[in-house]
Design an enzyme around this catalytic site. Structure first.
Site, mmCIF file in Angstrom:
data_model
loop_
_atom_site.group_PDB
_atom_site.id
_atom_site.type_symbol
_atom_site.label_atom_id
_atom_site.label_comp_id
_atom_site.label_asym_id
_atom_site.label_seq_id
_atom_site.Cartn_x
_atom_site.Cartn_y
_atom_site.Cartn_z
ATOM 1 N N GLY A 1 0.821 -1.207 0.000
ATOM 2 C CA GLY A 1 0.000 0.000 0.000
ATOM 3 C C GLY A 1 0.856 1.258 0.000
ATOM 4 O O GLY A 1 0.611 2.199 -0.755
ATOM 5 N N LYS A 2 1.873 1.285 0.867
ATOM 6 C CA LYS A 2 2.776 2.440 0.924
ATOM 7 C C LYS A 2 3.545 2.595 -0.376
ATOM 8 O O LYS A 2 3.678 3.701 -0.907
ATOM 9 C CB LYS A 2 3.783 2.279 2.067
ATOM 10 C CG LYS A 2 3.229 2.541 3.435
ATOM 11 C CD LYS A 2 4.342 2.453 4.465
ATOM 12 C CE LYS A 2 3.779 2.543 5.871
ATOM 13 N NZ LYS A 2 4.833 2.490 6.893
ATOM 14 N N ASP B 1 7.735 6.152 8.755
ATOM 15 C CA ASP B 1 7.034 5.524 9.858
ATOM 16 C C ASP B 1 5.816 6.390 10.085
ATOM 17 O O ASP B 1 5.895 7.620 10.069
ATOM 18 C CB ASP B 1 7.891 5.420 11.112
ATOM 19 C CG ASP B 1 7.294 4.411 12.089
ATOM 20 O OD1 ASP B 1 6.904 3.310 11.643
ATOM 21 O OD2 ASP B 1 7.206 4.714 13.282
ATOM 22 N N PHE C 1 -6.090 1.232 3.538
ATOM 23 C CA PHE C 1 -5.612 0.133 4.366
ATOM 24 C C PHE C 1 -5.442 0.657 5.787
ATOM 25 O O PHE C 1 -5.640 1.833 6.057
ATOM 26 C CB PHE C 1 -4.293 -0.449 3.810
ATOM 27 C CG PHE C 1 -3.158 0.542 3.737
ATOM 28 C CD1 PHE C 1 -2.219 0.618 4.753
ATOM 29 C CD2 PHE C 1 -3.026 1.402 2.649
ATOM 30 C CE1 PHE C 1 -1.173 1.538 4.683
ATOM 31 C CE2 PHE C 1 -1.981 2.311 2.570
ATOM 32 C CZ PHE C 1 -1.060 2.381 3.604
#
Length: 193
Positions: free
Chosen positions: A12-13, A68, A149
């Site tokens: 997803g990232k 992060d 997500f």
């Protein structure tokens, strides 16, 4: 086309980075290093992002971007915070994480929350650069929407009158915490040219 390595195994990232950086060949770290994993021992998003980008840059001897990010809920003293991905346990199960968060919030009236993203860029012989993005919102009572997500189905964006999971991927890439941090990264790239 220049490569841009993302120190993440989260598809997803990586897809978000591909949409935001179409001028680069975005590569996930797992395409270059099998089983790359950095223990996230930091107490902040900033520390964990740096741990990942610096370890990957050393391993590959090239520029690497890591991030992060997570959810901070005000009524829960910032939980789940750096434990967002593993809030309900090490399995990184989105549904279990959402269920635990909703259970912990219970009937709490203060449902203010924010997504925070710290993007870290490291390269051999250079000081690590950090870029922060934040989006404010509220936690819904239940899941709404099919896109995205993580906590997207319960994160309500007031100005859009939708949860993140109801927003199209294109719109999300304009307003998300990650998009805001990456915009700062993109501006940094332009300043360096």
């Amino acid at each position: 086309m220049e490569d841009l390595v993302i120190a993440s195994n989260n598809k997803g990232k990586i897809n978000e980075f591909k949409v935001i950086f179409p001028e680069y060949n975005v590569i996930g770290i797992s395409d270059l290093i099998e089983d790359f994993d950095v223990e996230e021992t930091g107490e902040t998003f900033e520390e964990n992002a740096k741990l990942k980008s610096e370890a990957a840059a050393r391993a590959l001897n090239k520029r690497v971007i890591a991030d992060d990010s997570g959810l901070e809920v005000f009524a829960l003293n910032g939980e789940p915070g750096v434990f967002s991905g593993r809030y309900a346990g090490e399995g990184k199960d989105d549904d279990a994480n959402i269920d635990k968060l909703l259970e912990n919030l219970d009937n709490e009236l203060d449902r203010r929350a924010r997504f925070v993203c710290l993007v870290s860029m490291s390269a051999p012989g250079e000081e690590t650069q950090l870029f922060e993005g934040i989006i404010e919102g509220e936690i819904t009572l239940n899941k709404i929407g099919e896109n995205g997500f993580g906590y997207d189905p319960i994160f309500y964006v007031v100005e859009k009158n939708k949860t993140m999971a109801q927003i199209s991927p294109e719109d999300k890439n304009e307003i998300s915490h990650r998009a805001k941090a990456i915009e700062k990264l993109k501006a940094h790239f332009k300043d360096d040219q």
